[in-house]
Design a protein around this motif. Structure first.
Motif, mmCIF file in Angstrom:
data_model
loop_
_atom_site.group_PDB
_atom_site.id
_atom_site.type_symbol
_atom_site.label_atom_id
_atom_site.label_comp_id
_atom_site.label_asym_id
_atom_site.label_seq_id
_atom_site.Cartn_x
_atom_site.Cartn_y
_atom_site.Cartn_z
ATOM 1 N N ASP A 11 25.313 19.639 -32.725
ATOM 2 C CA ASP A 11 23.963 19.163 -32.449
ATOM 3 C C ASP A 11 23.518 18.248 -33.593
ATOM 4 O O ASP A 11 23.506 18.656 -34.753
ATOM 5 C CB ASP A 11 22.994 20.342 -32.321
ATOM 6 N N GLY A 67 20.530 16.357 -33.548
ATOM 7 C CA GLY A 67 19.127 15.986 -33.424
ATOM 8 C C GLY A 67 18.494 15.694 -34.783
ATOM 9 O O GLY A 67 17.879 14.646 -34.996
ATOM 10 N N ALA A 68 18.680 16.612 -35.737
ATOM 11 C CA ALA A 68 18.063 16.456 -37.053
ATOM 12 C C ALA A 68 18.599 15.221 -37.771
ATOM 13 O O ALA A 68 17.841 14.447 -38.362
ATOM 14 C CB ALA A 68 18.321 17.704 -37.891
ATOM 15 N N GLU A 69 19.918 15.002 -37.691
ATOM 16 C CA GLU A 69 20.541 13.892 -38.421
ATOM 17 C C GLU A 69 20.118 12.544 -37.831
ATOM 18 O O GLU A 69 19.862 11.587 -38.568
ATOM 19 C CB GLU A 69 22.063 14.019 -38.384
ATOM 20 N N GLN A 79 16.807 11.622 -39.044
ATOM 21 C CA GLN A 79 16.877 11.136 -40.426
ATOM 22 C C GLN A 79 17.352 9.685 -40.465
ATOM 23 O O GLN A 79 16.830 8.876 -41.225
ATOM 24 C CB GLN A 79 17.846 11.992 -41.240
ATOM 25 N N ASP A 88 17.390 26.228 -38.180
ATOM 26 C CA ASP A 88 18.602 25.425 -38.339
ATOM 27 C C ASP A 88 18.276 23.932 -38.384
ATOM 28 O O ASP A 88 18.705 23.209 -39.273
ATOM 29 C CB ASP A 88 19.568 25.732 -37.193
ATOM 30 N N THR A 89 17.486 23.463 -37.399
ATOM 31 C CA THR A 89 17.168 22.037 -37.324
ATOM 32 C C THR A 89 16.323 21.568 -38.506
ATOM 33 O O THR A 89 16.642 20.579 -39.166
ATOM 34 C CB THR A 89 16.416 21.737 -36.013
ATOM 35 N N ARG A 141 18.267 21.572 -41.814
ATOM 36 C CA ARG A 141 19.148 20.420 -41.999
ATOM 37 C C ARG A 141 18.360 19.178 -42.385
ATOM 38 O O ARG A 141 18.816 18.331 -43.135
ATOM 39 C CB ARG A 141 19.936 20.157 -40.718
ATOM 40 N N ALA A 142 17.144 19.059 -41.812
ATOM 41 C CA ALA A 142 16.358 17.852 -42.063
ATOM 42 C C ALA A 142 15.616 17.916 -43.396
ATOM 43 O O ALA A 142 15.536 16.926 -44.116
ATOM 44 C CB ALA A 142 15.360 17.649 -40.925
#
Lengths: 392, 302
Positions: free
Chosen positions: A201, A203-205, A208, B252-253, B256-257
């Motif tokens: 997954d 989404g977060a990257e 960014q 988790d999300t 990571r951010a």
């Protein structure tokens, strides 16, 4: 006088016996590769190309018939070591070839090289085997991955792109790739994102990356992780403003099927393209296309090129592959008709070669292909050569 | 601010998908006291089936429905043939047998698919992005996945909390002997629960397909996180599973951010870039450890 003559005759006879022994009737290649598991299809692709190469040399190397002894390492170092031992003791192979993953290569090298057995690997190099851990019995036919990222960095710098994001897996090969990119680019990227192995997954990257607003994103994510990233990248709408760059072995026929349209527009750097204009390459690509109905991947190409190198080296060594010193010298200096055109080995037994830029685009007959865009490096050696103390 | 909102949306999306997978695991444990390691394989079956149906029907929604039904049918069959015999056995036997099922499922799918990652196109209508208020560009496909998963979660809660069938399921969980004595077929209820859990995992697999690489072994990656969720939420509690899934998805999300940003003030850039991803990967497990220390039975265990 008579005495010396007798000695002379005896010596002459002995050397002729030695010469007769030197050219064996058959060469046994110990071919270890990953032929099962998630990466099994890559091993299969390479073995197919290796067999095609042997077909083109008439089933011989340097005129001597070849027996290919294959073994499956399942991408596990301990399995590979067992297979390698068996091949040395039971099959009495002449030398080793095949090999796909660097951690497997390291394990095989540890048991094979000290026994003066030569390993000629198509892929699976690392910055260590190219640098301080280089070995006189180990030859890497293709590349060290970070040189491709050096090429990508240099290409991006040349095209004047000032904002770049790098995303890589958080382990040795990922750090190597990121370092390689920085070497070629000349400065730090706007954003450097490291992710865990097998992440699916992003989404977060992607958020960014969006926030960093780059013009290009450089991707090193092995296996399914890379496929997942490219798909989510496509869905994020980022591909309208950001150009993705990757190493050719992650953007070719081995991933097209899984990537689908998400692969389109992917820029990639590597030492070979199916469209390089030389007789060896034309023969290879045409034969492969006839057999499998598509272009060969770069892994297949390196596998095929390994056979061409071996053919010339065995011929130069006059078939004396059982003598490591002779065979080693022949491999080092082999002027073989490579499908990459002009290449030769550096002092660390890694190739000095050109690097090209390709772009994934629609093929005329449907599907995708890797269009040759231009050249990036001429006769480039990897950055670790200097750390290798080997001289020849 | 925009990036934070986007990350929260990503976290909710991830959490809902994880809930669909973990719900089946939790239900099966709650009602039958079975530890089912092969639950991830049903997720994989859903993804592969959706890819195959998408190529046949050329219709995304239809392929998702077919894949969900197929996963439920596989669940039904597996329960009837194999899993049923395990209810009376120890947890160790269950773990061994269902681990065997994982190996079997992986080899079978490798044999069918040829070991190559499968491709399923994202549906044309949802391949772009949508504009949210505040100028946030968000992938349309993720938005749709969030909606479908939310509807499925809501529907499941309605069924379990408000209907007679749900009441029976809850009754079987707390006292199967009593349910049998009143005259209901506990065996049938078990099969149904297992099939529904399988269907939900299959739905999650089908929805995840266009986002990831559909390959053999993809189930094991989600299985570990699903177990973490079930343990945090409290074994057998659907409400707990839901809250735990959302917590895990968001932690988790956002981890990571935000982890690189949070650490960048304290350590050098080089240290942050290699340390932050490692730390954010462990955040979920730290969360589990903290919950287990405070409440060893999980957040909502009965």
């Amino acid at each position: 006088m008579r005495f010396t003559k007798t000695i002379g005759t005896a010596l002459a006879l002995m050397t002729s016996v030695a010469a007769a022994q030197a050219a064996p009737e058959k060469i046994k290649i110990g071919y270890i590769s990953t032929l099962s598991g998630p990466a099994g299809s890559l091993g299969e692709e390479m073995l197919n190309a290796y067999r095609l190469g042997l077909e083109h040399t008439g089933g011989k190397l340097g005129g001597i018939p070849v027996e290919l002894v294959t073994g499956d390492d399942q991408a596990k170092p301990q399995t590979a070591v067992q297979v390698a031992r068996q091949m040395m003791e039971r099959d009495k192979v002449s030398f080793f070839s095949g090999l796909l993953f660097s951690h497997v290569v390291d394990a095989v090298n540890a048991v094979v090289l000290p026994r003066d057995q030569i390993v000629v690997a198509p892929v699976g190099g690392s910055s260590e085997t190219a640098g301080e851990k280089c070995n006189q019995n180990f030859f890497m036919v293709s590349w060290n991955t970070d040189t491709m990222f050096e090429a990508i960095g240099s290409q991006i710098a040349k095209s004047g792109i000032d904002k770049v994001a790098v995303i890589a897996t958080n382990y040795q090969a990922g750090w190597d790739a990121a370092e390689g990119f920085k070497r070629g680019y000349g400065k730090a990227p706007t954003a450097e994102i490291l992710v865990k192995l097998d992440q699916s997954d992003f989404g977060a990257e992607l958020s960014q990356i969006r926030a960093a607003d780059p013009k290009a994103v450089v991707v090193f994510l092995p296996g399914g992780s890379g496929i997942a990233f490219m798909r989510q990248f496509q869905q994020s709408g980022l591909q309208r403003t950001v150009v993705p760059y990757a190493a050719t072995f992650q953007a070719d026929e081995t991933t097209f099927q899984a990537l689908g349209t998400a692969a389109k527009g992917l820029m990639n750097a590597g030492p070979w393209s199916p469209y390089l204009d030389n007789p060896s390459n034309k023969r290879f690509v045409q034969a492969f296309r006839e057999k499998y109905g598509r272009n060969p991947s770069i892994l297949a190409a390196m596998s095929y090129d390994t056979v061409l190198l071996l053919d010339k080296a065995v011929s130069d060594a006059k078939g004396d592959v059982e003598n490591p010193a002779t065979f080693r010298e022949a491999l080092r200096r082999a002027k073989f008709p490579s499908i990459r055109g002009d290449i030769h080995f550096g002092n660390n037994h890694f190739p000095v070669q050109n690097f090209y830029l390709s772009k994934v685009a629609d093929a005329s007959g449907g599907g995708l292909h890797n269009e040759l865009v231009g050249s990036i490096f001429e006769q480039r050696a990897d950055a670790h050569q200097a750390k290798c103390t080997m001289k020849w | 601010m925009a990036i934070l909102v986007e990350q929260v949306l990503n976290g909710i999306n991830y959490g809902l998908l994880l809930f669909l997978i973990a719900a089946g695991l939790s239900l099966v444990f709650g009602v039958m006291h079975l530890i089912n390691l092969a639950h991830g394989s049903l997720f994989m079956v859903g993804a592969f089936a959706a890819a195959a149906f998408a190529h046949i029907t050329k219709n995304f929604l239809l392929s998702v429905i077919c894949a969900t039904l197929l996963a439920a049918a596989v669940g039904w069959l597996v329960e009837r043939v194999i899993v049923r015999k395990l209810y009376a056995r120890s947890h160790l036997d269950q773990v061994l047998a269902t681990f065997g099922l994982i190996l079997f499922a992986n080899e079978l799918l490798r044999w069918i698919s040829g070991g190559v990652p499968q491709y399923v196109p994202s549906p044309g209508l949802f391949s772009g992005t949508v504009m949210l208020p505040g100028g946030i560009e968000y992938p349309a496909y993720r938005m749709m996945v969030t909606s479908i998963a939310a509807i499925a979660a809501l529907a499941m809660w309605m069924v379990i909390a408000k209907t007679r069938a749900g009441m029976l399921v809850r009754a079987s969980a707390s006292n199967p002997t009593m349910v049998r004595h009143i005259g209901f077929d506990v065996g049938l209820i078990s099969t149904l629960v297992f099939a529904v859990g399988a269907g939900l995992a299959g739905l999650a697999g089908a929805l995840t397909g266009p986002l990831v690489s559909i390959e053999v072994g993809m189930g094991e990656q989600v299985l570990i996180l699903s177990f973490v969720i079930v343990v945090i939420g409290g074994l057998g509690s659907i409400r707990g599973t839901f809250l735990a899934a959302m917590m895990v998805g968001l932690v988790d999300t956002l981890g990571r951010a935000l982890m690189p940003l949070a650490l960048s003030g304290i350590f050098s850039a080089r240290a942050v870039s290699s340390f932050a991803p490692a730390l954010s990967a462990t955040l979920v497990y730290i969360l589990m450890a903290v919950v287990l220390i405070m409440r060893p039975q999980g957040l909502f265990a009965r």
